[in-house]
Design a protein around this motif. Structure first.
Motif, PDB file in Angstrom:
ATOM      1  N   TRP A  51      36.803 -30.373 -18.691  1.00 32.11           N
ATOM      2  CA  TRP A  51      36.113 -29.808 -17.527  1.00 32.11           C
ATOM      3  C   TRP A  51      36.458 -28.333 -17.351  1.00 32.11           C
ATOM      4  CZ3 TRP A  51      36.123 -33.895 -12.991  1.00 32.11           C
ATOM      5  CH2 TRP A  51      35.466 -35.042 -13.435  1.00 32.11           C
ATOM      6  N   ALA A  52      37.690 -27.967 -17.665  1.00 34.23           N
ATOM      7  CA  ALA A  52      38.061 -26.553 -17.576  1.00 34.23           C
ATOM      8  C   ALA A  52      37.210 -25.716 -18.523  1.00 34.23           C
ATOM      9  CB  ALA A  52      39.543 -26.382 -17.901  1.00 34.23           C
ATOM     10  N   LYS A  53      36.906 -26.268 -19.691  1.00 35.47           N
ATOM     11  CA  LYS A  53      36.106 -25.530 -20.669  1.00 35.47           C
ATOM     12  C   LYS A  53      34.630 -25.504 -20.300  1.00 35.47           C
ATOM     13  CE  LYS A  53      39.107 -26.668 -24.598  1.00 35.47           C
ATOM     14  NZ  LYS A  53      39.196 -27.409 -25.875  1.00 35.47           N
ATOM     15  N   HIS A  54      34.087 -26.664 -19.958  1.00 36.63           N
ATOM     16  CA  HIS A  54      32.642 -26.798 -19.844  1.00 36.63           C
ATOM     17  C   HIS A  54      32.112 -26.864 -18.413  1.00 36.63           C
ATOM     18  CE1 HIS A  54      32.663 -27.588 -24.143  1.00 36.63           C
ATOM     19  NE2 HIS A  54      33.577 -28.526 -23.944  1.00 36.63           N
ATOM     20  N   GLY A  55      32.991 -27.037 -17.440  1.00 39.73           N
ATOM     21  CA  GLY A  55      32.551 -27.197 -16.069  1.00 39.73           C
ATOM     22  C   GLY A  55      32.571 -28.663 -15.659  1.00 39.73           C
ATOM     23  N   GLN A  71      38.759 -18.493 -22.153  1.00 38.04           N
ATOM     24  CA  GLN A  71      39.146 -18.521 -23.561  1.00 38.04           C
ATOM     25  C   GLN A  71      38.139 -19.312 -24.376  1.00 38.04           C
ATOM     26  OE1 GLN A  71      41.257 -16.800 -25.033  1.00 38.04           O
ATOM     27  NE2 GLN A  71      42.060 -17.818 -26.853  1.00 38.04           N
ATOM     28  N   TYR A  72      37.684 -20.437 -23.832  1.00 32.55           N
ATOM     29  CA  TYR A  72      36.685 -21.241 -24.545  1.00 32.55           C
ATOM     30  C   TYR A  72      35.378 -20.459 -24.673  1.00 32.55           C
ATOM     31  CZ  TYR A  72      33.216 -24.733 -25.640  1.00 32.55           C
ATOM     32  OH  TYR A  72      32.187 -25.414 -26.238  1.00 32.55           O
ATOM     33  N   ALA A  73      34.961 -19.811 -23.577  1.00 32.24           N
ATOM     34  CA  ALA A  73      33.719 -19.044 -23.617  1.00 32.24           C
ATOM     35  C   ALA A  73      33.803 -17.927 -24.656  1.00 32.24           C
ATOM     36  CB  ALA A  73      33.428 -18.460 -22.236  1.00 32.24           C
ATOM     37  N   LYS A  74      34.991 -17.318 -24.751  1.00 32.27           N
ATOM     38  CA  LYS A  74      35.166 -16.234 -25.721  1.00 32.27           C
ATOM     39  C   LYS A  74      35.186 -16.764 -27.149  1.00 32.27           C
ATOM     40  CE  LYS A  74      39.225 -14.315 -25.947  1.00 32.27           C
ATOM     41  NZ  LYS A  74      40.413 -13.499 -25.578  1.00 32.27           N
ATOM     42  N   SER A  75      35.896 -17.855 -27.360  1.00 37.98           N
ATOM     43  CA  SER A  75      36.017 -18.391 -28.715  1.00 37.98           C
ATOM     44  C   SER A  75      34.743 -19.057 -29.184  1.00 37.98           C
ATOM     45  CB  SER A  75      37.157 -19.403 -28.787  1.00 37.98           C
ATOM     46  OG  SER A  75      36.871 -20.528 -27.978  1.00 37.98           O
ATOM     47  N   VAL A 126      41.027 -21.235 -15.067  1.00 37.98           N
ATOM     48  CA  VAL A 126      40.076 -20.146 -15.328  1.00 37.98           C
ATOM     49  C   VAL A 126      40.316 -19.537 -16.704  1.00 37.98           C
ATOM     50  CG1 VAL A 126      39.385 -17.824 -14.610  1.00 37.98           C
ATOM     51  CG2 VAL A 126      39.689 -19.617 -12.892  1.00 37.98           C
ATOM     52  N   LEU A 127      41.579 -19.356 -17.070  1.00 39.17           N
ATOM     53  CA  LEU A 127      41.891 -18.788 -18.383  1.00 39.17           C
ATOM     54  C   LEU A 127      41.438 -19.700 -19.515  1.00 39.17           C
ATOM     55  CD1 LEU A 127      45.422 -17.278 -17.703  1.00 39.17           C
ATOM     56  CD2 LEU A 127      43.372 -16.004 -18.345  1.00 39.17           C
ATOM     57  N   ILE A 128      41.602 -21.021 -19.345  1.00 42.36           N
ATOM     58  CA  ILE A 128      41.114 -21.960 -20.356  1.00 42.36           C
ATOM     59  C   ILE A 128      39.608 -21.836 -20.499  1.00 42.36           C
ATOM     60  CG2 ILE A 128      40.791 -24.407 -20.892  1.00 42.36           C
ATOM     61  CD1 ILE A 128      43.519 -24.929 -19.618  1.00 42.36           C
ATOM     62  N   MET A 137      44.106 -23.615 -25.115  1.00 45.76           N
ATOM     63  CA  MET A 137      43.962 -22.166 -25.228  1.00 45.76           C
ATOM     64  C   MET A 137      43.820 -21.714 -26.677  1.00 45.76           C
ATOM     65  SD  MET A 137      43.906 -20.747 -22.226  1.00 45.76           S
ATOM     66  CE  MET A 137      44.162 -19.046 -22.713  1.00 45.76           C
ATOM     67  N   ALA A 138      44.523 -22.380 -27.579  1.00 42.82           N
ATOM     68  CA  ALA A 138      44.495 -21.970 -28.986  1.00 42.82           C
ATOM     69  C   ALA A 138      43.437 -22.709 -29.782  1.00 42.82           C
ATOM     70  CB  ALA A 138      45.869 -22.193 -29.616  1.00 42.82           C
ATOM     71  N   ALA A 139      42.679 -23.592 -29.103  1.00 44.12           N
ATOM     72  CA  ALA A 139      41.614 -24.372 -29.753  1.00 44.12           C
ATOM     73  C   ALA A 139      42.135 -25.111 -30.978  1.00 44.12           C
ATOM     74  CB  ALA A 139      40.436 -23.466 -30.121  1.00 44.12           C
TER      75      ALA A 139
END
Length: 571
Positions: free
Chosen positions: A404-408, A36-40, A31-33, A484-486
């Motif tokens: 998948w964690a980032k995009h679903g 974090q992606y959605a925020k960045s 969820v955090l990944i 997490m840090a992209a």
């Protein structure tokens, strides 16, 4: 008896609580990944939130900005005496749909009071960092619009792209032009069609001419008689990216408007993927005899369109581009404000069915006495390697899990791989068996087949084994940090699984594959034991004899969660 029953119940409760805690740690990191992606990847810096510092590069004498943006997105810039210096506009959100190498870029454009550009700068971008840096370091490009009027730019004042960052620089140009003037012609594929281009679809053609109304449509003649038309997917599909870039597709139409074939034009995608699509006549006949209204409403899943093996992303982008071109062309003809909506229904391909059968077989074999039958075991291992690995290319990896964690989860695009992931994670969570590593992983099957095949075997000492077993956990840590840090690092390179799709595998992946297999000849299951982060993750989630104990691995997992939380706060 009663005391034993109570102790057994306590054990089961304790084991369930500890196991749920492990699952909670894993889910929390995922969820955090995602968050974090959605925020960045937030694309818009609201223009009302601009600071004077952000416009300094365009207006060095700027002292204040008007507090509220005007209706058209302008924000006035004034000096210390309150005198107007000009104004600024952002390309976001109007141009957010224009994608460069890997994402859109929000550009801040400065104008003087005579509506002439004083410069532009990058506010934020989702594009690849190295490509963006190349553009920003190009003084020629960054000053290319200086002195031009808003009207000139709005009608397509084109400048040369930045070599080495072509897609990024073209997307920035298009974003600016679109923001200031609306629709523009293609900057990615500006060259007109040639007779040689058209002859790939109409061999007897001897004359072509562009349609006076529709820029993407060309009329084709042979011996003075019309034989058909050619519709280009560009610019309608310029933002449909395959593996690394868009592709211009030529769609041949006979005099009745039916498709006679498609041809691949210029492409920014990678070779040899584009070449595979050019050579696959079956794929290029996908839309034969269909008419544009049918194509515009087509559901590629319903049509059971499958990509070209080894070039799935490129070929499916080509198919999507054909649909987009038909949509846009018909929308122009009918003067509609929006394109027809495509349905997105769940469809299962032959490979998905095959993968499902393999999964069921693996669960049956792994859960029964069949796993002790040597012939069945070897036959199934070969099936995993050949079908699941080399043919279907369905293997779990950290790159896939992070994506998948980032995009679903892409259930509609990859149902077979989704089923494989469900089996891989559900079996350890619900039982004591790690079915994926033991009975579903093609790379594990390779190591099982070669185990003990040579006489000379290396026996590692206890201390060395313990030290080497730290590597998968460290690789998991690296995957977490990159996600997490992209960081601009490819997680594909740390695992061997892409080597099974050998035509597109990179050298780093191949090297990991070769080293892992060679090591497994001398040390049984060497890669699985000492190199596989995905296997270590699945094993962590598996029920085992010590599932009721909070172990060192749990403290490590908790520390990973703490690191993810720390990184999500912006550190």
């Amino acid at each position: 008896m009663a005391l034993g029953t109570v102790n057994a119940d306590r054990f089961q409760i304790r084991r369930l609580v500890v196991h749920l805690a492990r699952l909670a740690v894993f889910v929390s990191i995922i969820v955090l990944i995602h968050l974090q992606y959605a925020k960045s990847s937030a694309r818009v810096t609201p223009i009302a939130d601009l600071s004077v510092d952000q416009v300094d590069a365009l207006f060095p004498a700027a002292a204040t900005l008007v507090g509220v943006a005007s209706d058209d997105g302008r924000m006035a810039v004034r000096d210390a005496d309150g005198q107007s210096l000009g104004y600024v506009v952002q390309t976001s959100p109007q141009s957010d749909h224009i994608i460069g190498f890997s994402g859109p870029t929000n550009v801040l454009i400065g104008f003087d009071d005579q509506d002439r550009v004083v410069g532009f700068t990058i506010l934020s971008s989702e594009d690849t960092r190295d490509h963006l840096l190349e553009v920003q370091q190009s003084e020629r490009f960054m000053s290319s619009l200086d002195g031009k009027s808003r009207d000139e730019i709005g009608h397509g004042a084109v400048v040369d792209a930045v070599s080495g960052a072509t897609l990024t620089s073209l997307a920035i140009q298009e974003s600016i032009i679109h923001r200031l003037g609306g629709e523009v012609g293609s900057l990615r594929f500006p060259a007109p069609l040639t007779l040689d281009d058209v002859k790939r679809l109409f061999p007897n053609a001897d004359h072509i001419e562009p349609d006076p109304v529709h820029a993407s449509l060309w009329s084709v003649q042979s011996a003075g008689d019309p034989v058909g038309q050619v519709l280009r997917s560009s610019p309608a599909a310029d933002n449909i990216v395959g593996y690394q870039g868009p592709t211009d597709v030529l769609i041949g139409l006979d005099r009745d408007g039916a498709v006679v074939g498609i041809a691949i034009g210029k492409s920014y995608d990678n070779e040899p993927y584009v070449g595979y699509v050019r050579e696959d006549s079956y794929f290029r006949s996908t839309f034969d005899e269909m008419k544009l209204p049918e194509i515009a409403k087509a559901d590629l899943y319903e049509m059971r369109v499958e990509g070209v093996s080894g070039a799935t992303m490129t070929s499916m982008a080509v198919a999507d581009g054909v649909v987009a071109a038909a949509e846009k062309h018909l929308a122009q003809i009918e003067r509609e404000a929006s394109r027809p909506k495509r349905r997105s229904e769940f469809q299962i391909s032959v490979h998905d069915i095959g993968t499902g059968i393999v999964i069921i077989a693996a669960i049956v074999i792994g859960s029964t006495s069949l796993r002790a039958n040597k012939r069945i075991r070897i036959a199934f291992q070969l099936t995993l390697i050949v079908y699941l690995g080399l043919i279907a290319g369905n293997l779990l990896s950290q790159a896939m899990i992070a994506g998948w964690a980032k995009h679903g989860v892409p259930l509609q695009m990859a149902p077979g791989l989704t089923m494989l992931a469900i089996a891989a994670f559900a079996c350890p969570l619900l039982s004591k068996r790690n079915i994926y590593c033991s009975h579903l992983c093609p790379h594990g099957a390779v190591q099982q087949l070669i185990k003990g095949r040579i006489r000379y075997q290396i026996k590692l000492g206890h201390s060395v084994s313990k030290l080497l077993m730290l590597l998968p956990g460290l690789l998991l840590l690296w995957c977490l940090v990159v996600s997490m840090a992209a960081l601009p690092m490819s997680l594909v390179d740390i695992e061997p699984f892409d080597a099974y799709v050998f035509r597109i595998a990179g050298w780093a992946t191949i090297a990991v594959f070769v080293v892992g297999v060679v090591a497994s000849l001398f040390i049984p299951m060497a890669y699985c034991r000492f190199g596989c982060p995905t296997g270590r993750l699945l094993d962590y989630l598996r029920f085992n004899a010590r599932s009721d104990h909070w172990t060192v691995r749990d403290w490590v997992a908790l520390s990973y969660l703490g690191l993810a939380i720390w990184l999500s706060t912006g550190h």
